[in-house]
Design a protein around this motif. Structure first.
Motif, PDB file in Angstrom:
ATOM      1  N   ASN A  74      50.162  32.330  47.291  1.00  0.00           N
ATOM      2  CA  ASN A  74      49.772  31.320  46.608  1.00  0.00           C
ATOM      3  C   ASN A  74      47.696  31.168  46.712  1.00  0.00           C
ATOM      4  N   ALA A  75      47.048  33.107  47.426  1.00  0.00           N
ATOM      5  CA  ALA A  75      46.411  33.907  46.835  1.00  0.00           C
ATOM      6  C   ALA A  75      46.202  33.990  45.470  1.00  0.00           C
ATOM      7  N   GLU A  76      47.307  34.483  45.346  1.00  0.00           N
ATOM      8  CA  GLU A  76      47.334  35.487  43.939  1.00  0.00           C
ATOM      9  C   GLU A  76      48.003  34.078  42.368  1.00  0.00           C
ATOM     10  N   LEU A  77      48.355  32.916  42.609  1.00  0.00           N
ATOM     11  CA  LEU A  77      47.884  32.375  41.984  1.00  0.00           C
ATOM     12  C   LEU A  77      46.890  31.540  42.262  1.00  0.00           C
ATOM     13  N   MET A  78      45.581  31.019  42.393  1.00  0.00           N
ATOM     14  CA  MET A  78      44.768  30.629  42.860  1.00  0.00           C
ATOM     15  C   MET A  78      43.611  31.232  41.918  1.00  0.00           C
ATOM     16  N   GLY A  79      43.763  33.003  42.565  1.00  0.00           N
ATOM     17  CA  GLY A  79      42.989  34.172  41.516  1.00  0.00           C
ATOM     18  C   GLY A  79      43.122  34.528  40.173  1.00  0.00           C
ATOM     19  N   GLN A  80      44.244  33.841  39.235  1.00  0.00           N
ATOM     20  CA  GLN A  80      44.457  34.209  38.288  1.00  0.00           C
ATOM     21  C   GLN A  80      43.636  33.397  37.295  1.00  0.00           C
ATOM     22  N   GLY A  81      43.376  34.293  36.047  1.00  0.00           N
ATOM     23  CA  GLY A  81      41.845  32.904  36.038  1.00  0.00           C
ATOM     24  C   GLY A  81      40.930  32.579  36.139  1.00  0.00           C
ATOM     25  N   ALA A  82      41.049  32.900  37.456  1.00  0.00           N
ATOM     26  CA  ALA A  82      39.567  32.742  38.171  1.00  0.00           C
ATOM     27  C   ALA A  82      38.230  33.370  37.595  1.00  0.00           C
ATOM     28  N   ARG A  83      37.263  32.597  36.980  1.00  0.00           N
ATOM     29  CA  ARG A  83      35.957  32.958  36.331  1.00  0.00           C
ATOM     30  C   ARG A  83      35.107  34.093  37.726  1.00  0.00           C
ATOM     31  N   ASN A  84      34.543  35.175  37.105  1.00  0.00           N
ATOM     32  CA  ASN A  84      33.391  35.213  38.430  1.00  0.00           C
ATOM     33  C   ASN A  84      32.006  35.448  37.424  1.00  0.00           C
ATOM     34  N   PRO A  85      31.415  34.305  38.153  1.00  0.00           N
ATOM     35  CA  PRO A  85      30.233  34.124  37.926  1.00  0.00           C
ATOM     36  C   PRO A  85      29.123  35.020  38.359  1.00  0.00           C
ATOM     37  N   PHE A  86      29.862  36.278  38.155  1.00  0.00           N
ATOM     38  CA  PHE A  86      28.453  37.419  38.871  1.00  0.00           C
ATOM     39  C   PHE A  86      28.933  38.697  37.731  1.00  0.00           C
ATOM     40  N   GLY A  87      29.185  38.968  36.903  1.00  0.00           N
ATOM     41  CA  GLY A  87      30.553  39.813  36.294  1.00  0.00           C
ATOM     42  C   GLY A  87      28.764  40.280  35.454  1.00  0.00           C
ATOM     43  N   ARG A  88      28.863  41.372  34.437  1.00  0.00           N
ATOM     44  CA  ARG A  88      27.980  42.800  34.309  1.00  0.00           C
ATOM     45  C   ARG A  88      27.315  41.770  33.981  1.00  0.00           C
ATOM     46  N   ASP A  89      27.039  40.502  33.082  1.00  0.00           N
ATOM     47  CA  ASP A  89      26.349  40.137  32.138  1.00  0.00           C
ATOM     48  C   ASP A  89      25.312  39.110  32.701  1.00  0.00           C
ATOM     49  N   VAL A  90      25.158  38.796  34.413  1.00  0.00           N
ATOM     50  CA  VAL A  90      24.979  38.073  34.854  1.00  0.00           C
ATOM     51  C   VAL A  90      23.708  37.908  34.916  1.00  0.00           C
ATOM     52  N   GLU A  91      22.893  36.924  34.660  1.00  0.00           N
ATOM     53  CA  GLU A  91      21.551  36.353  34.430  1.00  0.00           C
ATOM     54  C   GLU A  91      20.806  36.600  36.245  1.00  0.00           C
ATOM     55  N   ILE A  92      19.857  37.029  35.986  1.00  0.00           N
ATOM     56  CA  ILE A  92      18.596  36.675  37.475  1.00  0.00           C
ATOM     57  C   ILE A  92      18.289  34.876  37.922  1.00  0.00           C
ATOM     58  N   GLY A  93      18.987  34.814  38.712  1.00  0.00           N
ATOM     59  CA  GLY A  93      18.685  33.208  39.482  1.00  0.00           C
ATOM     60  C   GLY A  93      20.153  32.696  39.005  1.00  0.00           C
ATOM     61  N   THR A  94      21.147  33.346  38.825  1.00  0.00           N
ATOM     62  CA  THR A  94      22.269  32.428  38.443  1.00  0.00           C
ATOM     63  C   THR A  94      23.105  32.034  40.010  1.00  0.00           C
ATOM     64  N   THR A  95      23.954  30.812  39.885  1.00  0.00           N
ATOM     65  CA  THR A  95      23.911  30.285  41.508  1.00  0.00           C
ATOM     66  C   THR A  95      25.637  29.805  41.136  1.00  0.00           C
ATOM     67  N   VAL A  96      26.399  29.741  42.021  1.00  0.00           N
ATOM     68  CA  VAL A  96      27.641  29.793  42.621  1.00  0.00           C
ATOM     69  C   VAL A  96      27.865  28.390  43.968  1.00  0.00           C
ATOM     70  N   SER A  97      28.382  27.271  43.363  1.00  0.00           N
ATOM     71  CA  SER A  97      28.814  26.685  45.455  1.00  0.00           C
ATOM     72  C   SER A  97      30.060  26.437  44.658  1.00  0.00           C
ATOM     73  N   GLY A  98      30.444  26.294  46.422  1.00  0.00           N
ATOM     74  CA  GLY A  98      31.819  25.148  46.335  1.00  0.00           C
ATOM     75  C   GLY A  98      32.517  25.335  47.143  1.00  0.00           C
ATOM     76  N   GLU A  99      34.020  24.940  47.345  1.00  0.00           N
ATOM     77  CA  GLU A  99      35.043  25.448  48.493  1.00  0.00           C
ATOM     78  C   GLU A  99      35.632  26.131  48.414  1.00  0.00           C
ATOM     79  N   ILE A 100      36.176  26.781  49.565  1.00  0.00           N
ATOM     80  CA  ILE A 100      36.720  27.773  49.704  1.00  0.00           C
ATOM     81  C   ILE A 100      38.040  27.389  49.858  1.00  0.00           C
ATOM     82  N   VAL A 101      39.058  27.590  48.365  1.00  0.00           N
ATOM     83  CA  VAL A 101      40.257  27.564  48.251  1.00  0.00           C
ATOM     84  C   VAL A 101      41.349  28.307  48.809  1.00  0.00           C
ATOM     85  N   ALA A 102      41.240  29.351  48.330  1.00  0.00           N
ATOM     86  CA  ALA A 102      41.671  30.882  48.771  1.00  0.00           C
ATOM     87  C   ALA A 102      40.656  32.123  49.017  1.00  0.00           C
TER      88      ALA A 102
END
Length: 151
Positions: free
Chosen positions: A12-40
């Motif tokens: 399940n961890a592998e299935l959920m992780g495939q294709g999940a977007r990284n909100p803090f990649g190399r080109d992240v802008e200062i002030g980027t925020t993410v909120s959510g429920e931990i599902v895996a």
């Protein structure tokens, strides 16, 4: 607290992780925020750009015949429908637990008086605050709150 991942947990961890977007990649802008429920949670053996597995050799990740495997850990969050970028966005975000992110999440978990993170828990306001000051290597993150799952 001891926990072991079953085969189903790992699948399940592998299935959920495939294709999940990284909100803090190399080109992240200062002030980027993410909120959510931990599902895996995902733990993977890291590979280089050619697909070769990496091992720790002299405290550096390298392609080698032996050594301890370099393992990356990620939390998979599901964000609210209103925060998704487009119709193709499944709402999953992969938060890689590097030392900088770990520091912010650990502080939020301590403030919540929880014993640790859990599936169903919520990260509220994980913020990329910018690079470390003084030209050092790393990033500054802050977590507004960790909310443990309802019992």
């Amino acid at each position: 607290m001891t926990s072991t991942l079953t085969d189903l947990d790992q699948i399940n961890a592998e299935l959920m992780g495939q294709g999940a977007r990284n909100p803090f990649g190399r080109d992240v802008e200062i002030g980027t925020t993410v909120s959510g429920e931990i599902v895996a949670v995902v733990r993977r053996h890291r590979h280089n750009s050619q697909g070769q597995p990496l091992y720790w050799v002299n405290r550096k990740p390298m392609v080698a015949q032996s050594g301890d495997p370099v393992v990356d850990s990620q939390l998979i969050l599901e964000i609210e429908a209103g925060k998704r970028q487009d119709a193709a966005d499944d709402g999953l975000r992969a938060i890689t637990l590097d030392r900088d992110v770990q520091r912010a999440i650990a502080a939020g978990v301590r403030r919540s008086r929880a014993g640790g993170i859990a599936i169903g828990g919520r990260l509220d306001g994980l913020l990329y605050a910018g690079p470390v000051e003084g030209g050092g290597y790393g990033r500054n993150y802050d977590l507004s709150a960790y909310l443990p799952p309802a019992e």
